[in-house]
Design a protein around this motif. Structure first.
Motif, PDB file in Angstrom:
ATOM      1  N   LEU A   1       4.663 -54.185   4.920  1.00 53.33           N
ATOM      2  CA  LEU A   1       4.669 -52.770   5.281  1.00 53.33           C
ATOM      3  C   LEU A   1       5.023 -51.901   4.079  1.00 53.33           C
ATOM      4  CD1 LEU A   1       6.478 -52.782   8.766  1.00 53.33           C
ATOM      5  CD2 LEU A   1       4.043 -52.406   8.309  1.00 53.33           C
ATOM      6  N   ASP A   2       4.323 -50.808   3.949  1.00 53.57           N
ATOM      7  CA  ASP A   2       4.624 -49.841   2.885  1.00 53.57           C
ATOM      8  C   ASP A   2       5.566 -48.782   3.464  1.00 53.57           C
ATOM      9  OD1 ASP A   2       4.634 -48.409   0.553  1.00 53.57           O
ATOM     10  OD2 ASP A   2       2.702 -47.422   0.932  1.00 53.57           O
ATOM     11  N   ILE A   3       6.839 -49.116   3.522  1.00 52.62           N
ATOM     12  CA  ILE A   3       7.844 -48.267   4.153  1.00 52.62           C
ATOM     13  C   ILE A   3       8.606 -47.481   3.092  1.00 52.62           C
ATOM     14  CG2 ILE A   3      10.008 -48.267   5.463  1.00 52.62           C
ATOM     15  CD1 ILE A   3       7.674 -48.782   7.238  1.00 52.62           C
ATOM     16  N   HIS A   4       8.751 -46.182   3.318  1.00 51.26           N
ATOM     17  CA  HIS A   4       9.537 -45.334   2.433  1.00 51.26           C
ATOM     18  C   HIS A   4      10.820 -44.926   3.147  1.00 51.26           C
ATOM     19  CE1 HIS A   4       6.146 -45.056  -0.338  1.00 51.26           C
ATOM     20  NE2 HIS A   4       5.380 -44.832   0.726  1.00 51.26           N
ATOM     21  N   ILE A   5      11.921 -45.340   2.621  1.00 51.05           N
ATOM     22  CA  ILE A   5      13.215 -45.101   3.268  1.00 51.05           C
ATOM     23  C   ILE A   5      13.434 -43.618   3.542  1.00 51.05           C
ATOM     24  CG2 ILE A   5      15.727 -45.238   2.934  1.00 51.05           C
ATOM     25  CD1 ILE A   5      15.240 -47.856   1.396  1.00 51.05           C
ATOM     26  N   GLN A   6      13.024 -42.774   2.616  1.00 54.35           N
ATOM     27  CA  GLN A   6      13.280 -41.342   2.759  1.00 54.35           C
ATOM     28  C   GLN A   6      12.560 -40.730   3.958  1.00 54.35           C
ATOM     29  OE1 GLN A   6      15.586 -39.877   0.882  1.00 54.35           O
ATOM     30  NE2 GLN A   6      15.876 -41.884  -0.057  1.00 54.35           N
TER      31      GLN A   6
ATOM     32  N   TYR B   1      12.557 -41.935   6.873  1.00 53.07           N
ATOM     33  CA  TYR B   1      13.385 -42.170   8.055  1.00 53.07           C
ATOM     34  C   TYR B   1      14.851 -41.807   7.823  1.00 53.07           C
ATOM     35  CZ  TYR B   1       9.269 -44.705   9.611  1.00 53.07           C
ATOM     36  OH  TYR B   1       7.979 -45.027   9.973  1.00 53.07           O
ATOM     37  N   TYR B   2      15.306 -41.999   6.624  1.00 55.57           N
ATOM     38  CA  TYR B   2      16.706 -41.701   6.296  1.00 55.57           C
ATOM     39  C   TYR B   2      16.741 -40.888   4.994  1.00 55.57           C
ATOM     40  CZ  TYR B   2      17.679 -45.226   9.801  1.00 55.57           C
ATOM     41  OH  TYR B   2      17.724 -45.932  10.980  1.00 55.57           O
ATOM     42  N   PRO B   3      16.582 -39.565   5.104  1.00 53.03           N
ATOM     43  CA  PRO B   3      16.513 -38.717   3.904  1.00 53.03           C
ATOM     44  C   PRO B   3      17.711 -38.871   2.980  1.00 53.03           C
ATOM     45  CG  PRO B   3      15.900 -37.479   5.866  1.00 53.03           C
ATOM     46  CD  PRO B   3      16.420 -38.789   6.343  1.00 53.03           C
ATOM     47  N   TYR B   4      18.852 -39.219   3.555  1.00 52.66           N
ATOM     48  CA  TYR B   4      20.052 -39.363   2.736  1.00 52.66           C
ATOM     49  C   TYR B   4      20.466 -40.829   2.603  1.00 52.66           C
ATOM     50  CZ  TYR B   4      20.099 -34.425   3.881  1.00 52.66           C
ATOM     51  OH  TYR B   4      19.728 -33.109   4.054  1.00 52.66           O
ATOM     52  N   GLY B   5      19.572 -41.718   3.003  1.00 52.69           N
ATOM     53  CA  GLY B   5      19.890 -43.142   2.916  1.00 52.69           C
ATOM     54  C   GLY B   5      19.760 -43.665   1.495  1.00 52.69           C
TER      55      GLY B   5
ATOM     56  N   GLN C   1      18.778 -46.374  -1.442  1.00 50.63           N
ATOM     57  CA  GLN C   1      17.631 -47.240  -1.708  1.00 50.63           C
ATOM     58  C   GLN C   1      18.114 -48.683  -1.827  1.00 50.63           C
ATOM     59  OE1 GLN C   1      14.374 -46.209  -1.834  1.00 50.63           O
ATOM     60  NE2 GLN C   1      15.115 -44.195  -1.211  1.00 50.63           N
ATOM     61  N   ASN C   2      18.410 -49.288  -0.696  1.00 55.64           N
ATOM     62  CA  ASN C   2      18.888 -50.662  -0.715  1.00 55.64           C
ATOM     63  C   ASN C   2      18.318 -51.430   0.473  1.00 55.64           C
ATOM     64  OD1 ASN C   2      20.402 -49.847   1.544  1.00 55.64           O
ATOM     65  ND2 ASN C   2      22.244 -49.469   0.323  1.00 55.64           N
TER      66      ASN C   2
ATOM     67  N   PHE D   1      16.375 -50.249   4.003  1.00 56.42           N
ATOM     68  CA  PHE D   1      14.984 -50.694   4.117  1.00 56.42           C
ATOM     69  C   PHE D   1      14.759 -51.348   5.476  1.00 56.42           C
ATOM     70  CE2 PHE D   1      11.716 -54.046   3.325  1.00 56.42           C
ATOM     71  CZ  PHE D   1      10.635 -53.205   3.124  1.00 56.42           C
ATOM     72  N   VAL D   2      15.687 -52.209   5.886  1.00 52.13           N
ATOM     73  CA  VAL D   2      15.589 -52.868   7.192  1.00 52.13           C
ATOM     74  C   VAL D   2      15.679 -51.838   8.316  1.00 52.13           C
ATOM     75  CG1 VAL D   2      16.772 -54.450   8.775  1.00 52.13           C
ATOM     76  CG2 VAL D   2      16.464 -55.085   6.379  1.00 52.13           C
ATOM     77  N   LYS D   3      16.621 -50.908   8.210  1.00 52.48           N
ATOM     78  CA  LYS D   3      16.773 -49.865   9.227  1.00 52.48           C
ATOM     79  C   LYS D   3      15.503 -49.015   9.341  1.00 52.48           C
ATOM     80  CE  LYS D   3      20.683 -47.524   9.016  1.00 52.48           C
ATOM     81  NZ  LYS D   3      21.299 -47.617  10.346  1.00 52.48           N
TER      82      LYS D   3
END
Length: 393
Positions: free
Chosen positions: A231-236, A238-242, A244-245, A249-251
């Protein structure tokens, strides 16, 4: 009387909660077992024509939003009708991680009836394991019970699932409990299925179920397999303040899967259920809450106060922060606000009242709390009411 022989199955280690021959027999005898399940659960499975060449996105874009009348399906009276709207062409003999939304007391048996291969059920209900005779049927199918409140058993669950998924599929309900939340189509998902998929390279298949209790019909959509490693998932997103770990990524993948299940749920509701108007109800939240309570206590029999485990849901950090703020400010109410007649206190009084209402709203949406309170208020539901100690939040 509790269940015998397997009531401590959750406590057995990775090498002893199931056997290699048990895995083999359940895998090879799944077809006759499913036929028996279909018979004993009185299932009438209606499979609709399939379009295997469509992606999930293409399938939903082609759907028309028109209401489909019940007469369109060959439903049978006194049967548990299951309309299987979509089922992918899965690789024969390949284990998959099936994950399903948790919607009603019948969802486990309903979903097991339509999965085309053996899938061990991941069961977080120790109350079911110890006191519900239906556990023997689940054991015949294959089950991984664990105490959802026990940190060690939660940790060992990934190891047990890893052993099973090497040869047999899994069925997981990652919402944790039945979704009775008035505002969430799908509750937040626990991350176990994603961690397992990343670890084992097994694909995830989403099962979305919406039940029409009044007409005894379950509508099911089953997605195409999803390779979470690709999957090409971008953390931002879903979690703008998450950060980059790996954790975020799992969440983010769990949130992506939740969105896909919510999309499927929406399309099922749009085509099979009439719209309702909030203005037609004096208190729509309490109306549905009463229906949830009636459904739960009619179909499920609790021997003990197991509601913390039975209705445990995943909360995001922002949910926890909000609840903490509400609880704290609720406790800071003015003892006698009417005694403050000075203009400067009016704003303080209003804010105090606002957080009182927010606290009431939180309690009204707390499924664990209102299920327990109902149970406590009805002594006839207890095996031994004399031993009951009344609890109030």
């Amino acid at each position: 009387m509790g269940t015998l022989f397997i009531n401590n199955l959750n406590e057995r280690d990775v090498n002893h909660f199931t056997t290699d021959i048990g895995l083999y027999l359940r895998r090879t005898l799944d077809v006759p077992f499913k036929r028996a399940c279909n018979h004993f659960t009185n299932a009438n499975i209606i499979k609709l024509p399939q379009q295997y060449d469509l992606s999930d996105e293409e399938y939903f874009k082609k759907l028309e939003g028109k209401r489909i009348p019940l007469s369109s399906y060959p439903l049978m009276e006194n049967k548990n009708n299951i309309v299987l709207e979509r089922y992918p062409n899965l690789d024969k003999g390949m284990p998959y991680i099936f994950i399903c939304n948790h919607t009603c007391p019948e969802d486990i048996e309903t979903v097991l009836n339509v999965i085309d291969r053996n899938a061990y059920l991941v069961l977080g209900s120790i109350e079911t394991l110890k006191y519900n005779p239906e556990i023997y049927l689940l054991w015949l199918n294959g089950v991984i019970p664990f105490d959802i409140l026990d940190e060690y058993e939660r940790m060992m669950l990934l190891e047990k699932m890893t052993r099973v998924i090497a040869s047999n599929s899994l069925l997981i309900f990652p919402e944790g409990s039945h979704n009775y939340h008035p505002n969430k189509i799908i509750n937040h998902l626990f991350d176990g299925p994603v961690n397992l998929g990343l670890r084992t390279n097994k694909k995830i298949v989403l099962i979305t179920l919406v039940r029409d209790q009044e007409n005894n019909v379950s509508y099911i959509d089953v997605s195409n397999p999803i390779d979470v490693n690709k999957l090409d998932i971008h953390i931002q997103d879903y979690y703008p303040y998450g950060e980059q770990n790996e954790k975020y990524f799992v969440k983010s993948i769990s949130s992506y899967l939740r969105d896909k299940m919510a999309t499927a749920t929406y399309h099922i509701m749009e085509r099979h259920f009439d719209s309702i108007q909030r203005n037609d109800y004096e208190d729509i939240d309490n109306y549905f809450k009463a229906k949830y309570i009636e459904e739960a206590f009619t179909k499920l029999k609790w021997k003990h106060d197991a509601f913390k485990a039975e209705y445990l849901v995943k909360k995001q950090q922002e949910d926890k922060d909000y609840e903490e703020v509400v609880q704290t400010l609720y406790k800071l109410q003015l003892k006698n606000p009417m005694s403050y007649i000075n203009e400067q206190y009016k704003d303080v009084i209003q804010k105090s009242n606002d957080y009182m209402q927010k606290k009431i709203d939180l309690d009204n949406k707390n499924v664990e709390l209102y299920m327990r309170n109902y149970w406590l208020e009805h002594p006839e539901l207890h095996d031994d009411p004399k031993e009951l100690i009344k609890k109030r939040a």
